[in-house]
Design a protein around this motif. Sequence first.
Motif, PDB file in Angstrom:
ATOM      1  N   THR A   1      14.284  11.765 -20.196  1.00 49.88           N
ATOM      2  CA  THR A   1      14.739  10.771 -21.173  1.00 49.88           C
ATOM      3  C   THR A   1      13.598  10.107 -21.933  1.00 49.88           C
ATOM      4  O   THR A   1      13.859   9.329 -22.859  1.00 49.88           O
ATOM      5  N   SER A   2      12.343  10.411 -21.574  1.00 47.70           N
ATOM      6  CA  SER A   2      11.213   9.701 -22.190  1.00 47.70           C
ATOM      7  C   SER A   2      10.283  10.602 -22.993  1.00 47.70           C
ATOM      8  O   SER A   2       9.168  10.198 -23.319  1.00 47.70           O
ATOM      9  N   TRP A   3      10.733  11.823 -23.320  1.00 43.54           N
ATOM     10  CA  TRP A   3       9.852  12.764 -24.006  1.00 43.54           C
ATOM     11  C   TRP A   3       9.872  12.682 -25.532  1.00 43.54           C
ATOM     12  O   TRP A   3       8.950  13.204 -26.183  1.00 43.54           O
TER      13      TRP A   3
ATOM     14  N   VAL B   1       4.308  13.979 -16.251  1.00 46.72           N
ATOM     15  CA  VAL B   1       4.034  15.407 -16.446  1.00 46.72           C
ATOM     16  C   VAL B   1       5.247  16.109 -17.022  1.00 46.72           C
ATOM     17  O   VAL B   1       5.148  16.894 -17.979  1.00 46.72           O
ATOM     18  N   LEU B   2       6.427  15.831 -16.454  1.00 49.91           N
ATOM     19  CA  LEU B   2       7.659  16.440 -16.949  1.00 49.91           C
ATOM     20  C   LEU B   2       7.933  16.019 -18.386  1.00 49.91           C
ATOM     21  O   LEU B   2       8.249  16.855 -19.250  1.00 49.91           O
ATOM     22  N   SER B   3       7.800  14.731 -18.667  1.00 55.93           N
ATOM     23  CA  SER B   3       8.063  14.210 -20.007  1.00 55.93           C
ATOM     24  C   SER B   3       7.098  14.776 -21.038  1.00 55.93           C
ATOM     25  O   SER B   3       7.513  15.208 -22.121  1.00 55.93           O
ATOM     26  N   VAL B   4       5.813  14.800 -20.699  1.00 52.87           N
ATOM     27  CA  VAL B   4       4.795  15.283 -21.647  1.00 52.87           C
ATOM     28  C   VAL B   4       4.943  16.786 -21.891  1.00 52.87           C
ATOM     29  O   VAL B   4       4.780  17.251 -23.022  1.00 52.87           O
ATOM     30  N   CYS B   5       5.276  17.541 -20.860  1.00 57.29           N
ATOM     31  CA  CYS B   5       5.475  18.991 -21.038  1.00 57.29           C
ATOM     32  C   CYS B   5       6.649  19.264 -21.975  1.00 57.29           C
ATOM     33  O   CYS B   5       6.535  20.090 -22.899  1.00 57.29           O
TER      34      CYS B   5
ATOM     35  N   ALA C   1      -4.395  11.238 -24.341  1.00 58.39           N
ATOM     36  CA  ALA C   1      -4.409   9.796 -24.588  1.00 58.39           C
ATOM     37  C   ALA C   1      -3.006   9.212 -24.489  1.00 58.39           C
ATOM     38  O   ALA C   1      -2.807   8.123 -23.922  1.00 58.39           O
ATOM     39  N   ASN C   2      -2.027   9.917 -25.016  1.00 58.88           N
ATOM     40  CA  ASN C   2      -0.643   9.442 -24.949  1.00 58.88           C
ATOM     41  C   ASN C   2      -0.113   9.472 -23.519  1.00 58.88           C
ATOM     42  O   ASN C   2       0.705   8.627 -23.141  1.00 58.88           O
ATOM     43  N   THR C   3      -0.588  10.426 -22.727  1.00 60.86           N
ATOM     44  CA  THR C   3      -0.121  10.556 -21.343  1.00 60.86           C
ATOM     45  C   THR C   3      -0.423   9.315 -20.532  1.00 60.86           C
ATOM     46  O   THR C   3       0.408   8.863 -19.728  1.00 60.86           O
ATOM     47  N   THR C   4      -1.609   8.747 -20.717  1.00 61.62           N
ATOM     48  CA  THR C   4      -1.970   7.557 -19.950  1.00 61.62           C
ATOM     49  C   THR C   4      -1.034   6.390 -20.248  1.00 61.62           C
ATOM     50  O   THR C   4      -0.758   5.565 -19.375  1.00 61.62           O
ATOM     51  N   LEU C   5      -0.550   6.334 -21.477  1.00 62.97           N
ATOM     52  CA  LEU C   5       0.406   5.279 -21.833  1.00 62.97           C
ATOM     53  C   LEU C   5       1.787   5.568 -21.253  1.00 62.97           C
ATOM     54  O   LEU C   5       2.499   4.651 -20.840  1.00 62.97           O
ATOM     55  N   VAL C   6       2.156   6.848 -21.211  1.00 61.70           N
ATOM     56  CA  VAL C   6       3.466   7.229 -20.682  1.00 61.70           C
ATOM     57  C   VAL C   6       3.548   6.952 -19.183  1.00 61.70           C
ATOM     58  O   VAL C   6       4.607   6.580 -18.663  1.00 61.70           O
ATOM     59  N   VAL C   7       2.428   7.112 -18.465  1.00 63.05           N
ATOM     60  CA  VAL C   7       2.432   6.850 -17.024  1.00 63.05           C
ATOM     61  C   VAL C   7       2.832   5.404 -16.747  1.00 63.05           C
ATOM     62  O   VAL C   7       3.646   5.117 -15.863  1.00 63.05           O
TER      63      VAL C   7
ATOM     64  N   LEU D   1       0.826  -1.211   0.000  1.00 62.76           N
ATOM     65  CA  LEU D   1       0.000   0.000   0.000  1.00 62.76           C
ATOM     66  C   LEU D   1       0.858   1.258   0.000  1.00 62.76           C
ATOM     67  O   LEU D   1       0.610   2.199  -0.768  1.00 62.76           O
ATOM     68  N   TRP D   2       1.879   1.288   0.855  1.00 60.99           N
ATOM     69  CA  TRP D   2       2.740   2.469   0.907  1.00 60.99           C
ATOM     70  C   TRP D   2       3.649   2.552  -0.317  1.00 60.99           C
ATOM     71  O   TRP D   2       4.022   3.646  -0.745  1.00 60.99           O
ATOM     72  N   GLY D   3       4.006   1.414  -0.878  1.00 68.66           N
ATOM     73  CA  GLY D   3       4.803   1.426  -2.098  1.00 68.66           C
ATOM     74  C   GLY D   3       4.043   2.012  -3.272  1.00 68.66           C
ATOM     75  O   GLY D   3       4.641   2.612  -4.176  1.00 68.66           O
ATOM     76  N   ALA D   4       2.716   1.854  -3.251  1.00 75.57           N
ATOM     77  CA  ALA D   4       1.898   2.435  -4.321  1.00 75.57           C
ATOM     78  C   ALA D   4       2.006   3.950  -4.331  1.00 75.57           C
ATOM     79  O   ALA D   4       1.969   4.577  -5.402  1.00 75.57           O
ATOM     80  N   ARG D   5       2.165   4.560  -3.183  1.00 73.16           N
ATOM     81  CA  ARG D   5       2.260   6.023  -3.111  1.00 73.16           C
ATOM     82  C   ARG D   5       3.486   6.522  -3.869  1.00 73.16           C
ATOM     83  O   ARG D   5       3.402   7.458  -4.666  1.00 73.16           O
ATOM     84  N   ILE D   6       4.634   5.899  -3.641  1.00 70.66           N
ATOM     85  CA  ILE D   6       5.862   6.339  -4.305  1.00 70.66           C
ATOM     86  C   ILE D   6       5.830   5.988  -5.786  1.00 70.66           C
ATOM     87  O   ILE D   6       6.197   6.810  -6.643  1.00 70.66           O
ATOM     88  N   SER D   7       5.411   4.770  -6.109  1.00 70.95           N
ATOM     89  CA  SER D   7       5.391   4.352  -7.516  1.00 70.95           C
ATOM     90  C   SER D   7       4.459   5.230  -8.336  1.00 70.95           C
ATOM     91  O   SER D   7       4.801   5.650  -9.451  1.00 70.95           O
ATOM     92  N   LEU D   8       3.276   5.533  -7.803  1.00 69.93           N
ATOM     93  CA  LEU D   8       2.342   6.392  -8.529  1.00 69.93           C
ATOM     94  C   LEU D   8       2.830   7.832  -8.573  1.00 69.93           C
ATOM     95  O   LEU D   8       2.665   8.522  -9.591  1.00 69.93           O
ATOM     96  N   LEU D   9       3.423   8.314  -7.473  1.00 69.24           N
ATOM     97  CA  LEU D   9       3.952   9.676  -7.449  1.00 69.24           C
ATOM     98  C   LEU D   9       5.025   9.852  -8.517  1.00 69.24           C
ATOM     99  O   LEU D   9       4.993  10.826  -9.289  1.00 69.24           O
ATOM    100  N   VAL D  10       5.959   8.921  -8.568  1.00 67.21           N
ATOM    101  CA  VAL D  10       7.017   9.003  -9.575  1.00 67.21           C
ATOM    102  C   VAL D  10       6.441   8.856 -10.970  1.00 67.21           C
ATOM    103  O   VAL D  10       6.811   9.588 -11.899  1.00 67.21           O
ATOM    104  N   GLY D  11       5.504   7.926 -11.151  1.00 73.48           N
ATOM    105  CA  GLY D  11       4.904   7.722 -12.461  1.00 73.48           C
ATOM    106  C   GLY D  11       4.203   8.964 -12.980  1.00 73.48           C
ATOM    107  O   GLY D  11       4.431   9.382 -14.124  1.00 73.48           O
ATOM    108  N   PHE D  12       3.364   9.582 -12.151  1.00 73.50           N
ATOM    109  CA  PHE D  12       2.635  10.775 -12.573  1.00 73.50           C
ATOM    110  C   PHE D  12       3.572  11.969 -12.755  1.00 73.50           C
ATOM    111  O   PHE D  12       3.460  12.706 -13.744  1.00 73.50           O
ATOM    112  N   SER D  13       4.485  12.180 -11.811  1.00 74.79           N
ATOM    113  CA  SER D  13       5.363  13.346 -11.881  1.00 74.79           C
ATOM    114  C   SER D  13       6.299  13.268 -13.080  1.00 74.79           C
ATOM    115  O   SER D  13       6.488  14.255 -13.813  1.00 74.79           O
ATOM    116  N   ALA D  14       6.905  12.100 -13.293  1.00 74.38           N
ATOM    117  CA  ALA D  14       7.795  11.936 -14.438  1.00 74.38           C
ATOM    118  C   ALA D  14       7.039  12.086 -15.748  1.00 74.38           C
ATOM    119  O   ALA D  14       7.563  12.636 -16.725  1.00 74.38           O
TER     120      ALA D  14
END
Length: 296
Positions: A162-164, A101-105, A212-218, A86-99
């Motif tokens: 590295t993923s943009w 956002v940075l990549s898509v921008c 649509a592409n953002t959901t795949l990048v996450v 449960l607590w690991g989901a917080r970090i994994s999702l935080l990194v996934g969403f934040s990275a």
Amino acid sequence: MTAGIVWQRRRAAAVGVWREFAAKKGGLAGLGVLAVIVVLALLAPLITDQAGLDVVHAPGKPLRPPSGEFPLGTDIDGRSVLLLTLWGARISLLVGFSATVLSVCIGTIAGIAAAHFGGWVSGVLLRFTDFFLVLPSLVLAIALSSVLPQGVATIILAIGVTSWPTTARLVRAQTLTIESCPYIERSKALGGGHLHIVGKHVLPGVLPLVLANTTLVVGNSIIAESTLSFLGLGDPAVVSWGSMLQRALTSGAVTGGAWWYLLPPGLAIVVVVLCFTLVGRALETVVNPRLKGERG
């Protein structure tokens, strides 16, 4: 009055997109599962005791199989695997969403600039994009994570920068299509500047495809974070799904047959990535007219 009409049209378009998306059972199921996982991750501090993450005050014995007290067993330190997941989901999702956002921008800005300005600007940006496309993004992320100080921010930066390129290529193609439309020529003839054309016409036109592409990048970002953490490049002070797998491997859980230590974080990664993929494919079908007749 004009602004009100524009917002009414946008709301009607959003409702239409939602109705089309809701007709995609796979995407809707993926969205529902993701909503449950995100809610559980956000509520983890309220529904669990964070003190159980402390190895000094671990409530159980090491590598105990699932039981009534510990539904998913315990890890090598006697901590609840369910609590860690449960607590690991917080970090994994935080990194996934934040990275993401940075990549898509970065990708959106580079793609629009390359298509809109053309000339030497397009040439420089395309060569820069090709450079990142040729080199494996995971290798670059590993290199950055090795050089920079360990931490969640470093992982986000390493994945994001590295993923943009894929997003940049997609946005550039869509921008070229939009700027070939007659209303763009009329806007230029009426004196519309770069900011007006990009802000009023190009950006609203590319945003659905970017979404649509953002959901795949996450999903890709979560896999990248898990890989980096599994390689020992993450923050050792925080729990993530990747660090759980790395800890399970180094503690002998594989050879000891402690499947309950490996299965939860591994399945969590698979389920989350699968859900994001289902949502992304459904959104892609909705926003891309050429795919509406190909996917159900």
